[in-house]
Design a protein around this motif. Structure first.
Motif, short mmCIF file in Angstrom:
data_model
loop_
_atom_site.label_atom_id
_atom_site.label_comp_id
_atom_site.label_asym_id
_atom_site.label_seq_id
_atom_site.Cartn_x
_atom_site.Cartn_y
_atom_site.Cartn_z
N GLU A 23 -0.68 -11.49 0.21
CA GLU A 23 -0.20 -11.81 -1.13
C GLU A 23 1.19 -11.23 -1.36
O GLU A 23 2.07 -11.88 -1.94
CB GLU A 23 -1.18 -11.28 -2.18
N ASP A 24 1.40 -10.00 -0.88
CA ASP A 24 2.73 -9.39 -1.01
C ASP A 24 3.75 -10.10 -0.14
O ASP A 24 4.94 -10.20 -0.50
CB ASP A 24 2.66 -7.91 -0.63
N ARG A 27 4.99 -12.92 -2.02
CA ARG A 27 5.95 -12.46 -3.02
C ARG A 27 7.31 -12.20 -2.38
O ARG A 27 8.36 -12.50 -2.96
CB ARG A 27 5.45 -11.18 -3.69
N LYS A 28 7.28 -11.63 -1.19
CA LYS A 28 8.53 -11.38 -0.46
C LYS A 28 9.25 -12.70 -0.19
O LYS A 28 10.46 -12.81 -0.38
CB LYS A 28 8.24 -10.65 0.84
N TYR A 171 -1.08 0.18 -11.90
CA TYR A 171 -1.49 -0.19 -10.55
C TYR A 171 -3.01 -0.41 -10.52
O TYR A 171 -3.77 0.40 -11.06
CB TYR A 171 -1.13 0.90 -9.54
N SER A 201 2.70 -2.60 -5.06
CA SER A 201 3.44 -3.73 -4.50
C SER A 201 4.90 -3.56 -4.89
O SER A 201 5.30 -3.90 -6.00
CB SER A 201 2.87 -5.05 -5.04
N LYS A 202 5.69 -2.99 -3.96
CA LYS A 202 7.08 -2.66 -4.27
C LYS A 202 7.96 -2.91 -3.05
O LYS A 202 7.47 -3.11 -1.95
CB LYS A 202 7.21 -1.18 -4.67
N LEU A 207 7.84 -5.31 1.59
CA LEU A 207 6.76 -6.09 0.98
C LEU A 207 5.94 -6.76 2.08
O LEU A 207 6.48 -7.37 3.00
CB LEU A 207 7.34 -7.16 0.06
N LYS A 228 2.93 4.42 2.78
CA LYS A 228 3.35 3.07 3.16
C LYS A 228 3.28 2.96 4.68
O LYS A 228 3.66 3.89 5.40
CB LYS A 228 4.78 2.83 2.68
#
Length: 352
Positions: A23-24, A27-28, A171, A201-202, A207, A228
């Motif tokens: 999902e991230d 987004r990326k 979060y 999610s940052k 990402l 991370k």
């Protein structure tokens, strides 16, 4: 190789070394289509190809332990072991032995693509001159004792503090892997009362990598840690050396820096303390207004100081630098930004 093909290859490799958050990653992909600057931030794995294709002579220059993913948003603040407030490079995920000019070129390209009010020629001059200063006289930027003028650029207001904890509270809960969980819990101080794990999610280029936060209470207040997933440098991946171990710890703890004592790697994760005054300074209207030649000169100086932590190459870099001038950096950044723009256009068309 086209950008789209290389991006596919990189993401395929990512899935073999960490539990990608699909999902991230989506987004990326969306962020990469927004602006050329966001595209640059998200695609460091492409940078070695871009440099080799556009300015191949750079690939033969002295290669110190370098930042790698240098750009105007990769700076921030932290507290060192003496609790001094330090400003500098905030993210060393892509640290590797890289030709020295790559870092200052990427910083200059990021300014050009972000379209700040400071002109590209003035930016190139500030970065170039600052780099030389940092290389010749290296050391951390300590905002409590010197370079106090920079406090206006990184001041943490009450609104910033409220927003920081509001973001943490927003979060969603998460169940980290056993390695991430162990790394986070081990980073908490003795006696801390653990409250919860959350997923974050940052980032730009990061990402898609799993990122978790642990929130706890300790001696009257809340504290937070972030983990991370750690990967090899995108430069090493692109040059066929993906098996090389990360150089993050070496870069963070260089002899010319005042490192964050909470930042370390553990069990395949990058672990750090996060707080309102330990943060990446990201682009917003206030940052855009404040970015000027003086701050860009400081950014160049920080990169030079980091490169100086490879002392055996310092003189060779200085000798090469004497053969160049700010005009060289301006023209090189102009050509390289154009190549990044071509990749951005290809990506945007493929995701239209």
């Amino acid at each position: 190789m086209s950008f789209v093909d290389q991006n596919t290859a990189y993401e395929t490799w990512m899935r073999t070394v960490c539990d990608v958050v699909e999902e991230d990653l989506e987004r990326k992909h969306d962020r990469m289509s927004k602006t050329a600057f966001k595209f640059l931030r998200a695609t460091f794995f492409r940078w070695a190809h871009t440099v080799a294709a556009t300015v191949p002579e750079i690939m033969e220059l002295p290669a110190p332990l370098a930042v790698g993913d240098a750009h105007v948003e990769n700076f921030g603040t932290w507290r060192d072991a003496e609790t001094r407030l330090v400003w500098g490079i905030n993210d060393h995920d892509d640290a590797a032995e890289i030709p020295y000019a790559s870092d200052i070129l990427r910083l200059a390209v990021s300014v050009r693509l972000a379209d700040f009010s400071v002109g590209s020629r003035d930016a190139a001059q500030a970065i170039f001159e600052g780099y030389g200063e940092g290389l010749r006289d290296p050391g951390p930027t300590l905002l409590d004792q010197k370079e106090m003028w920079m406090r206006d650029y990184v001041t943490v207001t009450d609104e910033h503090r409220t927003a920081f904890w509001g973001e943490i509270d927003d979060y969603s809960g998460a169940s980290p892997s056993s390695d991430a969980k162990s790394a986070l819990l081990a980073s908490l101080p003795a006696g801390a009362e653990f409250e919860r794990f959350a997923g974050a999610s940052k980032g730009g280029g990061s990402l898609g990598r799993p990122r978790f936060v642990a929130v706890a209470r300790w001696r009257g207040g809340r504290i937070a840690r972030e983990a991370k997933a750690l990967l090899s440098s995108g430069w090493d991946w692109a040059t066929g050396n993906a098996a090389r171990p990360s150089r993050l710890n070496d870069a963070v703890n260089g002899a010319t820096s005042a490192p964050d004592p909470f930042l370390h790697t553990d069990r395949g994760f990058i672990v750090r303390r996060i707080a309102a005054d330990t943060r990446k300074v990201e682009r917003n209207s206030d940052f855009d207004r404040k970015l000027d030649a003086k701050l860009l000169r400081a950014m160049g100086s920080e990169i030079g100081s980091i490169h100086a932590s490879t002392p055996q190459l310092k003189q060779a870099i200085l000798d090469d630098l004497k053969q160049r001038d700010p005009g060289w950096l301006y023209e090189t950044a102009k050509a390289t930004a154009s190549a990044v723009g071509t990749d951005f256009a290809e990506w945007s068309a493929s995701n239209a």
